[in-house]
Design a protein around this motif. Structure first.
Motif, short mmCIF file in Angstrom:
data_model
loop_
_atom_site.label_atom_id
_atom_site.label_comp_id
_atom_site.label_asym_id
_atom_site.label_seq_id
_atom_site.Cartn_x
_atom_site.Cartn_y
_atom_site.Cartn_z
N GLY A 55 0.92 -1.28 0.05
CA GLY A 55 -0.10 0.03 0.04
C GLY A 55 0.81 1.14 -0.13
O GLY A 55 1.82 1.29 0.73
N SER B 41 -4.60 -11.55 -3.12
CA SER B 41 -5.70 -10.79 -2.60
C SER B 41 -6.44 -10.03 -3.79
O SER B 41 -6.06 -9.90 -4.95
N ASP B 42 -7.71 -9.57 -3.46
CA ASP B 42 -8.78 -8.90 -4.54
C ASP B 42 -8.29 -8.09 -5.40
O ASP B 42 -8.62 -7.86 -6.50
N GLU B 43 -7.28 -7.00 -5.01
CA GLU B 43 -6.59 -6.15 -5.60
C GLU B 43 -6.21 -6.67 -6.74
O GLU B 43 -6.09 -5.99 -7.93
N TRP B 44 -5.50 -7.70 -6.65
CA TRP B 44 -4.71 -8.19 -8.00
C TRP B 44 -5.50 -8.51 -9.16
O TRP B 44 -5.18 -8.04 -10.46
N LEU C 127 -6.89 -5.08 -10.54
CA LEU C 127 -5.88 -4.56 -11.36
C LEU C 127 -5.42 -5.23 -12.46
O LEU C 127 -5.26 -4.35 -13.48
N LEU D 109 -12.19 0.22 -4.68
CA LEU D 109 -12.20 -1.08 -4.90
C LEU D 109 -13.18 -1.83 -5.26
O LEU D 109 -13.22 -2.66 -6.24
N THR E 241 -7.33 2.44 -2.12
CA THR E 241 -8.63 2.14 -2.91
C THR E 241 -9.50 1.48 -1.90
O THR E 241 -10.73 1.33 -2.07
N VAL E 242 -8.94 1.00 -0.54
CA VAL E 242 -9.97 0.31 -0.01
C VAL E 242 -10.99 1.14 1.09
O VAL E 242 -10.61 1.98 1.66
#
Length: 441
Positions: free
Chosen positions: A226, A271-274, A277, A335, A371-372
């Motif tokens: 982050g 994690s969900d971010e990947w 993105l 996100l 973005t969380v």
């Protein structure tokens, strides 16, 4: 010289064993069965037997030795001021990716505390680096069968780990994880991925090395570092690109496909971010092995979608969804915005009398790369929602508030935000069922 532990009793439960024995608030717990008590784990361990001897020091200075016959595991009814019964162990590392170092000044003191305490790992799910633990600490975890312990590995390359944690002992600390694994202490792991540092071949090495800990190491999550806007003077780190994310996911999926046939678990998780993105679909529920890494954002969106869908289908099959004409709003981090939009669109298609406005809140406080929803502040919510159509109430996810409180990260209170926006605010728990209920009731 050994530290003296003075555990002052804050409260005695009415009708408890302690009250019957005339133990009072203000008394000091000295020993149990002749053993000094360091923290809550010693206390719980030594009080579980059917016969125990407890030494307390009264306000007069007189010490009482109390012989207690009780049921196995029966509680004495004593509460201490500090739930851990000891000081929290702070982090001694200077990690190149530490988010606390990327926070602005002027926030409340507790937000700057860096914990690295294995006891909090067991009690609250916090992640520890193992650099702050002595051999005695490892012995106690093994003795008390404390599981699971959550470990921040970052890398299994000892020299690189020393660099990333800015601690010359960080590489040696990896041996402590092996001790825990050999003793059967279950663990979950974490890798905070930094571009050009511990990704690529280093990530491959880490996954390969950590898979040798199976099955006692149950899962490992890979989360992107982050990056806030407050990085002046800190180690230079770059954000990951879409192509970077796709490479990370390809590595993780290859290892999942390799490990699952042998161990029955996918073990390494993104994690969900990947996925967001990379622009790729979220994995199906079975890939998450029971959602062992939810707190790290692994599978949180998939679980939300599935729970919402199950609740939605159950209502439709039970006779349909009935909603009175209403208008409301949701504010969330960027996100989750697209996923919440899909869910509410699905609902409003069958309930056209329901109007839902969803607002993705840009994180101006920490910077747009954050973005969380859990790092949103009251001031960003206020600035970006002021003057917007909010309807009869505003829904906010539970993680925007300090745990068990009604205060945002910037110390704005929920009541202050409600007053400024002139709209009632409902805090929604994390499940899809709770989201659906909040929308239709």
């Amino acid at each position: 010289m050994k530290k003296e532990y003075l555990h002052v009793i804050e409260r005695v439960a009415p009708g408890s064993i302690a009250e019957e024995l005339e133990i009072e608030a203000g008394d000091v717990l000295v020993e149990i069965n002749g053993n000094r008590i360091e923290d809550i784990f010693d206390y719980q361990y030594y009080t579980q037997d059917e016969y125990i001897e407890v030494t307390v020091r009264k306000a007069s200075g007189e010490e009482w030795i109390l012989e207690i016959d009780k049921e196995y595991d029966e509680d004495l009814g004593i509460t201490f001021g500090n739930g851990l019964m000891d000081e929290y162990h702070s982090c001694r590392n200077k990690c190149i990716f530490c988010f606390i170092d990327q926070m602005p000044g002027g926030m409340r003191d507790t937000l700057y505390f860096k914990d690295d305490d294995a006891r909090l790992s067991f009690l609250q799910g916090n992640y520890v680096t193992l650099t702050n633990m002595s051999d005695d600490d490892i012995d106690r975890i093994i003795k008390y069968h404390l599981s699971p312990i959550n470990v921040s590995f970052q890398t299994t390359n000892p020299a690189l780990r020393c660099k990333m944690l800015n601690n010359r002992f960080a590489g040696e600390a990896l041996e402590k994880a092996w001790r825990l694994a050999r003793a059967g202490v279950t663990m979950n792991g974490q890798i905070v991925l930094c571009k050009g540092i511990n990704d690529g071949a280093e990530l491959e090495r880490s996954i390969r090395d950590l898979s040798a800990y199976l099955p006692t190491l149950e899962s490992v999550s890979v989360v992107p570092v982050g990056l806030s806007k407050y990085r002046d003077g800190l180690f230079p780190l770059e954000p990951f690109t879409r192509e970077d994310a796709r490479k990370v996911l390809a590595t993780i999926h290859q290892w999942q496909d390799k490990l699952y046939p042998e161990y029955g678990v996918h073990f390494i998780h993104a994690s969900d971010e990947w996925y967001i993105l990379a622009g790729e679909e979220l994995p199906e529920e079975e890939r998450y092995d029971g959602y062992l890494q939810l707190e790290n954002g692994v599978g949180m969106l998939r679980l939300l979608i599935n729970e919402f869908q199950e609740a939605f289908d159950a209502l439709r099959n039970a006779g349909g969804i009935r909603v009175a004409p209403r208008e409301l709003s949701i504010a969330t981090g960027q996100l989750a915005y697209g996923f919440l939009q899909q869910l509410t669109n699905q609902l409003t298609e069958v309930c056209p009398q329901l109007t839902v406005h969803i607002y993705p809140i840009r994180n101006d406080f920490f910077g747009e790369m954050i973005t969380v929803s859990g790092l949103l502040t009251g001031q960003d919510l206020l600035a970006q929602l002021k003057g917007k159509a909010l309807g009869e109430k505003l829904l906010l996810p539970q993680n925007v508030l300090r745990s068990g409180d009604t205060v945002f990260l910037d110390d704005m209170t929920l009541a202050e935000l409600e007053k400024a926006l002139q709209v009632p605010i409902d805090i929604v728990k994390s499940s899809g069922q709770d989201l659906l209920n909040a929308l239709i009731h």
